[in-house]
Design an enzyme around this catalytic site. Structure first.
Site, PDB file in Angstrom:
ATOM      1  CG  ASP A 198      -6.097  -2.182   2.668  1.00 48.04           C
ATOM      2  OD1 ASP A 198      -4.975  -2.246   3.559  1.00 48.04           O
ATOM      3  OD2 ASP A 198      -6.516  -1.186   2.090  1.00 48.04           O
ATOM      4  CG  ASP A 255      -4.793   2.849   0.674  1.00 45.32           C
ATOM      5  OD1 ASP A 255      -5.907   2.240   0.331  1.00 45.32           O
ATOM      6  OD2 ASP A 255      -3.916   2.448   1.141  1.00 45.32           O
ATOM      7  CG  MET A 311     -12.007  -1.991   3.802  1.00 44.81           C
ATOM      8  SD  MET A 311     -10.366  -1.611   3.118  1.00 44.81           S
ATOM      9  CE  MET A 311      -9.516  -0.931   4.501  1.00 44.81           C
ATOM     10  CB  SER A 343      -0.936  -0.184   1.270  1.00 47.32           C
ATOM     11  OG  SER A 343      -1.641   1.339   1.242  1.00 47.32           O
ATOM     12  CG  HIS A 364      -9.094   1.068  -1.565  1.00 48.91           C
ATOM     13  ND1 HIS A 364      -8.811   0.966  -0.138  1.00 48.91           N
ATOM     14  CD2 HIS A 364     -10.611   1.122  -1.412  1.00 48.91           C
ATOM     15  CE1 HIS A 364      -9.594   0.759   0.689  1.00 48.91           C
ATOM     16  NE2 HIS A 364     -10.848   0.974  -0.060  1.00 48.91           N
ATOM     17  CG  MET A 392      -7.902   7.914   1.924  1.00 45.64           C
ATOM     18  SD  MET A 392      -7.459   7.848   3.631  1.00 45.64           S
ATOM     19  CE  MET A 392      -6.486   6.281   3.553  1.00 45.64           C
ATOM     20  CG  MET A 413     -11.066   4.180   1.197  1.00 46.74           C
ATOM     21  SD  MET A 413      -9.767   3.932   2.182  1.00 46.74           S
ATOM     22  CE  MET A 413      -8.355   4.216   1.088  1.00 46.74           C
ATOM     23  CG  HIS A 465      -4.115  -1.091  -2.025  1.00 44.24           C
ATOM     24  ND1 HIS A 465      -5.233  -2.096  -2.408  1.00 44.24           N
ATOM     25  CD2 HIS A 465      -4.592  -0.313  -1.282  1.00 44.24           C
ATOM     26  CE1 HIS A 465      -6.300  -1.511  -1.645  1.00 44.24           C
ATOM     27  NE2 HIS A 465      -5.914  -0.553  -0.793  1.00 44.24           N
TER      28      HIS A 465
END
Length: 226
Positions: A184, A44, A146, A17, A75, A46, A77, A42
């Site tokens: 994750d 992330d 998650m 990540s 990913h 956000m 979010m 990965h």
């Protein structure tokens, strides 16, 4: 677009990540984990609304794409992924994983992602019932379980994730589906093998992997096999 088949029996793909990377040397960090045996990366994303933190957007994903040929799973979010999937696809990611808890209609957004030629992923938070994901399974390339509440790295693993992984693996076998199962949050030398044995195909690891003196040895522990 790059993607991965189901891993060999008893092994898992390793997905560092990048949230845990040193962004002052992002190119070097990507090269380091690639050299250590990473199978995909990965990313992330956000938005400060869906989760109480901000990270990065398509611009950084595009920069990562220019540094590596590894598959990239973004990913998302974010509350309204439908507004941004085109931008992320244009940045060169190989998969877009949205949340079943997002405000955008899940089926509609997955359809958008598919039309963009990107792999379709769906994630669920620790407190979300697995039943919310089940109707979408035939359309998915990836399910991300998650094992921590999303938003921040370094959290403790929630063992309830193992039951979700096992249930997904059982459902996949029964229905003949072909989606990958990813997990994750809090993944390390203890939790990773437990998730792998439950049926996880992808182990996402951030601070434990990036903080290792020997990243290759840590990646090998996650991957398993002989």
């Amino acid at each position: 677009m790059n993607w991965l088949p189901r891993p060999a029996d008893g092994t898992a793909w390793v997905a560092p990540s990048l949230l845990a990377a040193d962004f002052a040397d992002l190119r070097g960090e990507v090269a380091s984990v690639a050299g250590a045996g990473a199978d995909l990366l990965h990313l992330d994303v956000m938005d400060g609304h869906f989760v109480p933190n901000l990270t990065f957007g398509p611009f950084i994903c595009g920069a990562v794409r220019r540094t590596t040929d590894l598959p990239l799973d973004a990913h998302l979010m974010i509350s309204h992924p439908d507004r941004y999937v085109e931008a992320f696809a244009g940045a060169g990611v190989d998969a877009l994983t949205i949340h079943v808890e997002a405000e955008s209609p899940v089926g509609t957004t997955l359809g958008q992602i598919g039309r963009l030629g990107v792999r379709k992923g769906l994630s669920l938070n620790p407190g979300t019932d697995l039943a919310t994901v089940l109707p979408h399974l035939p359309a998915l390339d990836l399910v991300l379980v998650m094992s921590v509440q999303p938003g921040f790295g370094g959290q403790e693993f929630d063992p309830a994730a193992v039951d979700k992984i096992a249930a997904l693996a059982e459902r996949r076998e029964a229905e003949g589906d072909d989606f990958l199962i990813s997990v994750d949050g809090g993944i390390n030398h203890e939790t990773g093998p437990v998730c792998r044995e439950a049926g996880a195909d992808i182990l996402v690891s951030g601070s434990w992997l990036f903080g290792a003196d020997d990243r290759a040895a840590h990646a090998a522990l996650l991957r398993g096999g002989s």
